[in-house]
Design a protein around this motif. Structure first.
Motif, PDB file in Angstrom:
ATOM      1  N   ILE A  28      19.975  34.663  29.209  1.00 37.43           N
ATOM      2  CA  ILE A  28      20.944  33.562  29.156  1.00 37.43           C
ATOM      3  C   ILE A  28      20.587  32.508  30.191  1.00 37.43           C
ATOM      4  O   ILE A  28      20.628  31.304  29.914  1.00 37.43           O
ATOM      5  CB  ILE A  28      22.366  34.102  29.368  1.00 37.43           C
ATOM      6  N   ARG A  29      20.218  32.935  31.376  1.00 37.09           N
ATOM      7  CA  ARG A  29      19.848  31.986  32.435  1.00 37.09           C
ATOM      8  C   ARG A  29      18.624  31.162  32.028  1.00 37.09           C
ATOM      9  O   ARG A  29      18.579  29.955  32.231  1.00 37.09           O
ATOM     10  CB  ARG A  29      19.576  32.727  33.730  1.00 37.09           C
ATOM     11  N   GLN A  30      17.628  31.814  31.435  1.00 29.00           N
ATOM     12  CA  GLN A  30      16.437  31.082  30.994  1.00 29.00           C
ATOM     13  C   GLN A  30      16.776  30.083  29.902  1.00 29.00           C
ATOM     14  O   GLN A  30      16.260  28.958  29.890  1.00 29.00           O
ATOM     15  CB  GLN A  30      15.375  32.058  30.487  1.00 29.00           C
ATOM     16  N   ALA A  31      17.653  30.455  28.989  1.00 29.05           N
ATOM     17  CA  ALA A  31      18.043  29.543  27.917  1.00 29.05           C
ATOM     18  C   ALA A  31      18.808  28.346  28.476  1.00 29.05           C
ATOM     19  O   ALA A  31      18.623  27.216  28.019  1.00 29.05           O
ATOM     20  CB  ALA A  31      18.898  30.277  26.886  1.00 29.05           C
ATOM     21  N   LEU A  32      19.647  28.569  29.466  1.00 35.45           N
ATOM     22  CA  LEU A  32      20.389  27.466  30.070  1.00 35.45           C
ATOM     23  C   LEU A  32      19.472  26.551  30.875  1.00 35.45           C
ATOM     24  O   LEU A  32      19.661  25.341  30.887  1.00 35.45           O
ATOM     25  CB  LEU A  32      21.511  28.003  30.969  1.00 35.45           C
ATOM     26  N   GLU A  33      18.487  27.116  31.556  1.00 36.71           N
ATOM     27  CA  GLU A  33      17.567  26.302  32.346  1.00 36.71           C
ATOM     28  C   GLU A  33      16.603  25.519  31.456  1.00 36.71           C
ATOM     29  O   GLU A  33      16.133  24.452  31.837  1.00 36.71           O
ATOM     30  CB  GLU A  33      16.786  27.182  33.314  1.00 36.71           C
ATOM     31  N   LYS A  34      16.315  26.037  30.275  1.00 40.93           N
ATOM     32  CA  LYS A  34      15.373  25.370  29.366  1.00 40.93           C
ATOM     33  C   LYS A  34      15.987  24.102  28.767  1.00 40.93           C
ATOM     34  O   LYS A  34      15.294  23.116  28.553  1.00 40.93           O
ATOM     35  CB  LYS A  34      14.987  26.331  28.241  1.00 40.93           C
ATOM     36  N   ASP A  35      17.278  24.117  28.512  1.00 44.11           N
ATOM     37  CA  ASP A  35      17.947  22.973  27.890  1.00 44.11           C
ATOM     38  C   ASP A  35      18.741  22.212  28.946  1.00 44.11           C
ATOM     39  O   ASP A  35      19.772  22.680  29.405  1.00 44.11           O
ATOM     40  CB  ASP A  35      18.877  23.472  26.787  1.00 44.11           C
ATOM     41  N   PRO A  36      18.291  21.018  29.352  1.00 43.31           N
ATOM     42  CA  PRO A  36      19.001  20.286  30.411  1.00 43.31           C
ATOM     43  C   PRO A  36      20.360  19.757  29.963  1.00 43.31           C
ATOM     44  O   PRO A  36      21.205  19.454  30.798  1.00 43.31           O
ATOM     45  CB  PRO A  36      18.056  19.142  30.767  1.00 43.31           C
ATOM     46  N   GLN A  37      20.614  19.648  28.666  1.00 41.59           N
ATOM     47  CA  GLN A  37      21.907  19.163  28.183  1.00 41.59           C
ATOM     48  C   GLN A  37      23.003  20.214  28.349  1.00 41.59           C
ATOM     49  O   GLN A  37      24.180  19.887  28.431  1.00 41.59           O
ATOM     50  CB  GLN A  37      21.804  18.769  26.701  1.00 41.59           C
ATOM     51  N   THR A  38      22.609  21.471  28.368  1.00 40.51           N
ATOM     52  CA  THR A  38      23.581  22.547  28.528  1.00 40.51           C
ATOM     53  C   THR A  38      23.888  22.712  30.002  1.00 40.51           C
ATOM     54  O   THR A  38      23.009  22.971  30.799  1.00 40.51           O
ATOM     55  CB  THR A  38      23.027  23.872  27.965  1.00 40.51           C
TER      56      THR A  38
END
Length: 64
Positions: free
Chosen positions: A46-56
């Motif tokens: 989850i942390r990697q997915a949040l860091e990958k997308d700057p809009q989130t």
């Protein structure tokens, strides 16, 4: 051949029950460790997915 008496039988039974109890406790701790490991992997994903997308953003109102 001599048969075992009541004392020997109870000693063997007590050691078998004791080993089974400790095996059960070990099994519970092992399963709990596996559960924590899966939770950790999910949080990392989850942390990697949040860091990958700057809009989130996790906290949209602040700069955390």
């Amino acid at each position: 051949m001599r048969s075992i008496g009541m004392g020997e039988l109870l000693a063997v039974l007590a050691s078998v029950v004791g080993l089974a109890f400790y095996a059960f406790v070990f099994f519970i701790f092992w399963r709990f460790y596996q559960l924590l490991e899966k939770i950790s992997e999910n949080v990392a994903g989850i942390r990697q997915a949040l860091e990958k997308d700057p809009q989130t953003r996790l906290f949209p109102g602040g700069d955390r």
